[in-house]
Design a protein around this motif. Structure first.
Motif, PDB file in Angstrom:
ATOM      1  N   GLY A 110       5.012  12.118   9.360  1.00 39.62           N
ATOM      2  CA  GLY A 110       4.496  12.487   8.052  1.00 39.62           C
ATOM      3  C   GLY A 110       2.992  12.652   8.101  1.00 39.62           C
ATOM      4  N   TYR A 111       2.357  12.366   6.973  1.00 34.89           N
ATOM      5  CA  TYR A 111       0.907  12.517   6.871  1.00 34.89           C
ATOM      6  C   TYR A 111       0.353  11.317   6.108  1.00 34.89           C
ATOM      7  CZ  TYR A 111      -3.569  14.921   6.588  1.00 34.89           C
ATOM      8  OH  TYR A 111      -4.887  15.274   6.756  1.00 34.89           O
ATOM      9  N   ALA A 112      -0.801  10.827   6.553  1.00 31.95           N
ATOM     10  CA  ALA A 112      -1.462   9.704   5.887  1.00 31.95           C
ATOM     11  C   ALA A 112      -2.917  10.046   5.629  1.00 31.95           C
ATOM     12  CB  ALA A 112      -1.359   8.437   6.729  1.00 31.95           C
ATOM     13  N   SER A 113      -3.353   9.826   4.408  1.00 30.99           N
ATOM     14  CA  SER A 113      -4.754   9.968   4.035  1.00 30.99           C
ATOM     15  C   SER A 113      -5.192   8.647   3.416  1.00 30.99           C
ATOM     16  CB  SER A 113      -4.937  11.126   3.039  1.00 30.99           C
ATOM     17  OG  SER A 113      -6.297  11.245   2.646  1.00 30.99           O
ATOM     18  N   LEU A 114      -5.847   7.826   4.209  1.00 33.41           N
ATOM     19  CA  LEU A 114      -6.221   6.476   3.787  1.00 33.41           C
ATOM     20  C   LEU A 114      -7.730   6.335   3.739  1.00 33.41           C
ATOM     21  CD1 LEU A 114      -3.716   4.459   6.028  1.00 33.41           C
ATOM     22  CD2 LEU A 114      -3.391   5.194   3.652  1.00 33.41           C
ATOM     23  N   THR A 119      -4.731   0.319   3.500  1.00 30.20           N
ATOM     24  CA  THR A 119      -3.714   0.180   4.534  1.00 30.20           C
ATOM     25  C   THR A 119      -2.391   0.766   4.030  1.00 30.20           C
ATOM     26  OG1 THR A 119      -3.052  -2.023   3.771  1.00 30.20           O
ATOM     27  CG2 THR A 119      -4.762  -1.906   5.484  1.00 30.20           C
ATOM     28  N   SER A 120      -1.487   1.013   4.966  1.00 27.48           N
ATOM     29  CA  SER A 120      -0.155   1.487   4.585  1.00 27.48           C
ATOM     30  C   SER A 120       0.860   0.985   5.603  1.00 27.48           C
ATOM     31  CB  SER A 120      -0.115   3.015   4.489  1.00 27.48           C
ATOM     32  OG  SER A 120      -0.332   3.611   5.755  1.00 27.48           O
ATOM     33  N   GLU A 121       2.145   1.145   5.257  1.00 29.39           N
ATOM     34  CA  GLU A 121       3.219   0.692   6.127  1.00 29.39           C
ATOM     35  C   GLU A 121       4.440   1.588   5.962  1.00 29.39           C
ATOM     36  OE1 GLU A 121       5.365  -3.556   7.159  1.00 29.39           O
ATOM     37  OE2 GLU A 121       5.116  -3.011   5.053  1.00 29.39           O
ATOM     38  N   LYS A 142      -3.929   1.821   9.141  1.00 30.71           N
ATOM     39  CA  LYS A 142      -5.166   1.310   8.565  1.00 30.71           C
ATOM     40  C   LYS A 142      -6.176   2.436   8.388  1.00 30.71           C
ATOM     41  CE  LYS A 142      -8.700  -2.267   9.363  1.00 30.71           C
ATOM     42  NZ  LYS A 142      -9.156  -3.335  10.295  1.00 30.71           N
ATOM     43  N   GLY A 143      -6.830   2.454   7.207  1.00 34.88           N
ATOM     44  CA  GLY A 143      -7.875   3.435   6.962  1.00 34.88           C
ATOM     45  C   GLY A 143      -9.191   3.047   7.612  1.00 34.88           C
ATOM     46  N   PRO A 144     -10.100   4.014   7.825  1.00 31.13           N
ATOM     47  CA  PRO A 144      -9.949   5.401   7.382  1.00 31.13           C
ATOM     48  C   PRO A 144      -9.024   6.197   8.301  1.00 31.13           C
ATOM     49  CG  PRO A 144     -12.046   5.125   8.511  1.00 31.13           C
ATOM     50  CD  PRO A 144     -11.437   3.761   8.416  1.00 31.13           C
ATOM     51  N   LYS A 188     -10.864   6.497  -5.588  1.00 34.66           N
ATOM     52  CA  LYS A 188     -10.425   7.473  -4.589  1.00 34.66           C
ATOM     53  C   LYS A 188      -8.969   7.211  -4.213  1.00 34.66           C
ATOM     54  CE  LYS A 188     -15.037   8.173  -2.641  1.00 34.66           C
ATOM     55  NZ  LYS A 188     -15.883   8.142  -1.404  1.00 34.66           N
ATOM     56  N   THR A 189      -8.228   8.273  -3.996  1.00 31.67           N
ATOM     57  CA  THR A 189      -6.798   8.171  -3.729  1.00 31.67           C
ATOM     58  C   THR A 189      -6.514   8.017  -2.240  1.00 31.67           C
ATOM     59  OG1 THR A 189      -6.281   9.562  -5.640  1.00 31.67           O
ATOM     60  CG2 THR A 189      -4.560   9.316  -3.979  1.00 31.67           C
ATOM     61  N   SER A 190      -5.632   7.083  -1.912  1.00 31.89           N
ATOM     62  CA  SER A 190      -5.047   6.965  -0.583  1.00 31.89           C
ATOM     63  C   SER A 190      -3.556   7.221  -0.711  1.00 31.89           C
ATOM     64  CB  SER A 190      -5.273   5.567   0.004  1.00 31.89           C
ATOM     65  OG  SER A 190      -6.639   5.325   0.261  1.00 31.89           O
ATOM     66  N   PHE A 191      -2.981   7.948   0.254  1.00 29.01           N
ATOM     67  CA  PHE A 191      -1.556   8.234   0.150  1.00 29.01           C
ATOM     68  C   PHE A 191      -0.929   8.320   1.533  1.00 29.01           C
ATOM     69  CE2 PHE A 191      -3.431  12.481   0.456  1.00 29.01           C
ATOM     70  CZ  PHE A 191      -2.573  13.135   1.349  1.00 29.01           C
ATOM     71  N   MET A 192       0.397   8.199   1.543  1.00 34.40           N
ATOM     72  CA  MET A 192       1.189   8.361   2.760  1.00 34.40           C
ATOM     73  C   MET A 192       2.474   9.082   2.400  1.00 34.40           C
ATOM     74  SD  MET A 192       2.478   5.435   5.446  1.00 34.40           S
ATOM     75  CE  MET A 192       3.052   5.876   7.082  1.00 34.40           C
TER      76      MET A 192
END
Length: 215
Positions: A110-114, A119-121, A142-144, A188-192
């Motif tokens: 997929g795609y991650a913009s952090l 962080t994401s999982e 983990k971002g960025p 600011k938006t973070s998404f996955m």
């Protein structure tokens, strides 16, 4: 590709469980006849009705689940419930007579913009209907970060869990995306997302095969 509405029930461990002593270790070639996979149920915020489809490879070694709306996000204009999305998928697998199967590995991308500090999982659990165990795998990010991502859940041959011979058991998959703001800027938006370049999510499950003992 085949879809349908059938009843489903609960649980079974797939990854990380141990073969029973009666289970032969020999891995057979895929059966010559095609398998047929039907969607029994699809539930979850990551796969609203009509947004998940299943297709089987011509050689019977894999099937693909395609989602079109699977996105988790935090920050900016995100709703409070957007941080976690999940999808519970129950499949009815029609296997050619005399064969059984196990899922050897699963690929996710997929795609991650952090944002920095976010962080994401990505997490997945796998079940055969009627098994006493449940197992799951998770992958942290983990971002960025602002890039494509891909992970693989893999099971050693000696630990494959086989569908019971002579009985149909639903194969259940529960996937989850979760994004946490952490110390990132809340404006600011973070998404996955599990979303390929054409707007779909392609999750490939590779199948291993063996012949059932003759009655």
């Amino acid at each position: 590709m085949h879809t349908g509405i059938l009843a489903t029930s609960a649980v079974v461990g797939l990854f990380g469980a141990t073969l029973s002593p009666q289970s032969p270790a020999t891995i057979e070639n895929p059966p010559p006849d095609k398998i047929v996979i039907e969607v029994a149920t699809v539930n979850g915020s990551g796969c609203p009705k009509g947004t998940a489809e299943v297709a089987v490879s011509p050689d019977n070694t894999a099937f693909t689940v395609t989602y079109s709306r699977y996105l988790a996000r935090v920050g900016g204009t995100s709703d409070p419930t957007d941080y976690r999305k999940n999808c519970q998928l129950s499949l009815v697998v029609y296997v050619p007579s005399g064969f059984t199967y196990a899922v050897a590995s699963a690929d996710y991308r997929g795609y991650a913009s952090l944002q920095p500090g976010a962080t994401s999982e990505q997490k997945a659990s796998y079940y055969f209907q009627g098994s006493p165990d449940t197992a799951s795998r998770s992958h942290p990010f983990k971002g960025p970060q602002d890039d494509n991502w891909q992970v693989t859940d893999k099971t050693d041959w000696g630990q494959l869990v086989w569908a019971p011979c002579g009985a149909r058991r639903n194969f259940n998959i529960n996937t989850e995306l979760r994004v946490n703001a952490g110390t990132s800027d809340p404006k600011k938006t973070s998404f996955m997302t599990m979303d390929s370049t054409d707007g779909d999510i392609n999750t490939v499950y590779r199948l291993a095969w063996k012949q059932c003992p003759k009655p």
